[in-house]
Write an enzyme that holds these catalytic residues in place. Structure first.
Site, short mmCIF file in Angstrom:
data_model
loop_
_atom_site.label_atom_id
_atom_site.label_comp_id
_atom_site.label_asym_id
_atom_site.label_seq_id
_atom_site.Cartn_x
_atom_site.Cartn_y
_atom_site.Cartn_z
N LYS A 147 21.19 -36.69 -112.03
CA LYS A 147 20.18 -37.59 -111.46
C LYS A 147 20.02 -37.36 -109.94
CE LYS A 147 19.21 -39.07 -115.47
NZ LYS A 147 19.99 -39.88 -116.34
C1 PLP Z 1 20.18 -40.43 -117.84
C2 PLP Z 1 19.39 -41.48 -118.54
C3 PLP Z 1 19.98 -42.64 -119.06
C4 PLP Z 1 21.45 -42.81 -119.16
O1 PLP Z 1 22.10 -42.79 -117.96
P1 PLP Z 1 23.70 -42.86 -117.93
O2 PLP Z 1 24.00 -43.21 -116.51
O3 PLP Z 1 24.20 -41.50 -118.32
O4 PLP Z 1 24.13 -43.90 -118.88
C5 PLP Z 1 19.17 -43.63 -119.55
N1 PLP Z 1 17.84 -43.49 -119.59
C6 PLP Z 1 17.23 -42.38 -119.14
C7 PLP Z 1 15.74 -42.29 -119.20
C8 PLP Z 1 17.98 -41.33 -118.62
O5 PLP Z 1 17.38 -40.21 -118.21
#
Ligand code: PLP
Length: 394
Positions: A196
């Protein structure tokens, strides 16, 4: 002359593979982690408190609660908003599995509705058609960082008395009509997963402007235990605690927050680089008939998490293989949830139930987009994509 593809034993664009994503961790993050490890407090403590405060300051929300994943944040948001057994939550199928799974774990039913053809976000017109007396909440996802149509979504929520929990895993930097994502609805959930825009390895943050929801999520995040509640309901002192909900365990620790504190300070700098790469891609791919570029509606700031193109006629999975052979990592966001075996078996979805999501799911492709990329890396991606697309013209 068209160059021979690496897939057909031609020379590849790159010798050294360019991964789809790589984090950018600096000495500041490393030093802060070491400082934490040398101190007395490694789990949730002063650095997490500071990270929450600085994140809330960055977003402009009243409150922020650090959690160990966005997935956990979704659970807290859903639980605090009272989503439970027998309820329905309307969401998009063009998302990560966590959105549907956390609804299911609440004992509720994920109700998918189709997406818009330009942003690939949930279509408010479709939301309205799927509201029933059981509908409790809406869970929009800001796909790739393009904000959802929050005016429409909030108007629907108000009309039908629904809660809104936003998945802003892609949208840390996004702004909708002058309002920062994270300040608009009941609860907004951010992800700090490794890929992210801001990472703590694993982690997340939940923002809200509602003090009651904030308090409830805080208690739920640590087993449902509350000293504060105890203080309110008893005169016996603070050493005691009471469990007032069957809570979860999803606090972010100070080691992770040490990374987050410095990632947050660099977020504008990272964004600038992402935007430059984005513009270069748009310029390079804009003339290619085969490729549909990402959309950007007026009066928004795109979070620029994913550079996701649509391939109009060439087989997407083949393009991913061809890119890999050229030394370029690519990815799919997302294979629409209604096409996965579990949801098909459980809810009886068919491919044609969500026509736009199915269309996009078959054709979408994410290219590398991260601040660690050099200008050369960016040009390699462009060369590889052009080479592959042009090879199909002959
Ligand atoms: C990455 C992601 C998540 C999950 O995030 P985590 O921190 O790994 O739990 C949820 N929704 C979307 C759209 C994502 O891209």
């Amino acid at each position: 002359m068209v160059k021979r593809l690496a897939l057909s034993r031609g020379r590849s664009v790159r010798k050294k593979f360019l991964p789809f994503c790589r984090p950018l961790i600096g000495q500041e993050e490393i030093d802060e982690v070491v400082d934490t490890l040398k101190g007395d407090w490694i789990t949730t403590g002063p650095k997490t408190k500071r990270f929450e405060k600085e994140f809330a300051g960055y977003i402009g929300s009243r409150f922020a609660l650090a959690v160990n994943s966005a997935t956990a944040g979704l659970t807290l948001g859903l639980a605090a908003c009272g989503v439970g057994s027998g309820d329905e939550v309307i969401t998009t199928p063009m998302t990560f599995a966590a959105c549907a799974n956390e609804i299911i774990h609440r004992g509720a039913r994920p109700v998918f509705v189709d997406i818009e053809g330009d942003t690939y976000n949930i279509d408010p017109v479709e939301i309205k058609k799927h509201i029933t007396p059981k509908t409790k909440a809406l869970l929009p996802v800001h796909f790739a960082g393009h904000p959802c149509d929050m005016d429409e979504i909030c108007a629907i929520a108000k009309e039908y008395n629904l809660k809104v929990i936003e998945d802003a895993a892609h949208a840390t930097e996004s702004v909708y009509h002058g309002q920062k994502i994270g300040t608009i609805s009941d609860v907004t959930v951010f992800s700090f997963y490794a890929t992210k825009n801001l990472t703590t390895g694993e982690g997340g943050m939940v923002t809200t402007n509602d003090p009651d929801l904030f308090e409830k999520m805080g208690i739920l995040s640590l087993h449902g235990m509350s000293n504060d509640a105890y203080k309110r309901y008893s005169e016996e002192g603070t050493a005691h605690y009471e469990v007032i909900y069957p809570g979860f365990k999803c606090n972010l620790n100070d080691i992770q927050s040490s990374i987050g504190l410095h990632q947050l300070q660099k977020i504008a700098q990272f964004y600038e680089r992402r935007e430059a790469i984005w513009k270069r891609y748009n310029q390079a791919f804009g003339q290619i008939e085969e490729i549909k570029l990402p959309t950007e509606r007026p009066n928004i700031v795109h979070g620029r998490h994913l550079y996701a193109i649509l391939l109009k006629s060439i087989d997407r999975d083949w393009v991913i293989e061809a890119l890999k052979a050229e030394g370029i990592g690519a990815s799919i966001h997302f294979i629409s949830l209604h096409l996965h075996p579990y949801y098909q078996k459980t809810f009886g979805f068919k491919k044609e139930d969500f026509k736009m999501a199915s269309y996009v799911s078959d054709r979408i492709l994410s290219l590398p987009l991260y601040p660690k990329m050099t200008d050369e890396d960016v040009e390699d991606v462009i060369r590889a994509v052009k080479k592959i697309v042009e090879s199909r013209k002959c």
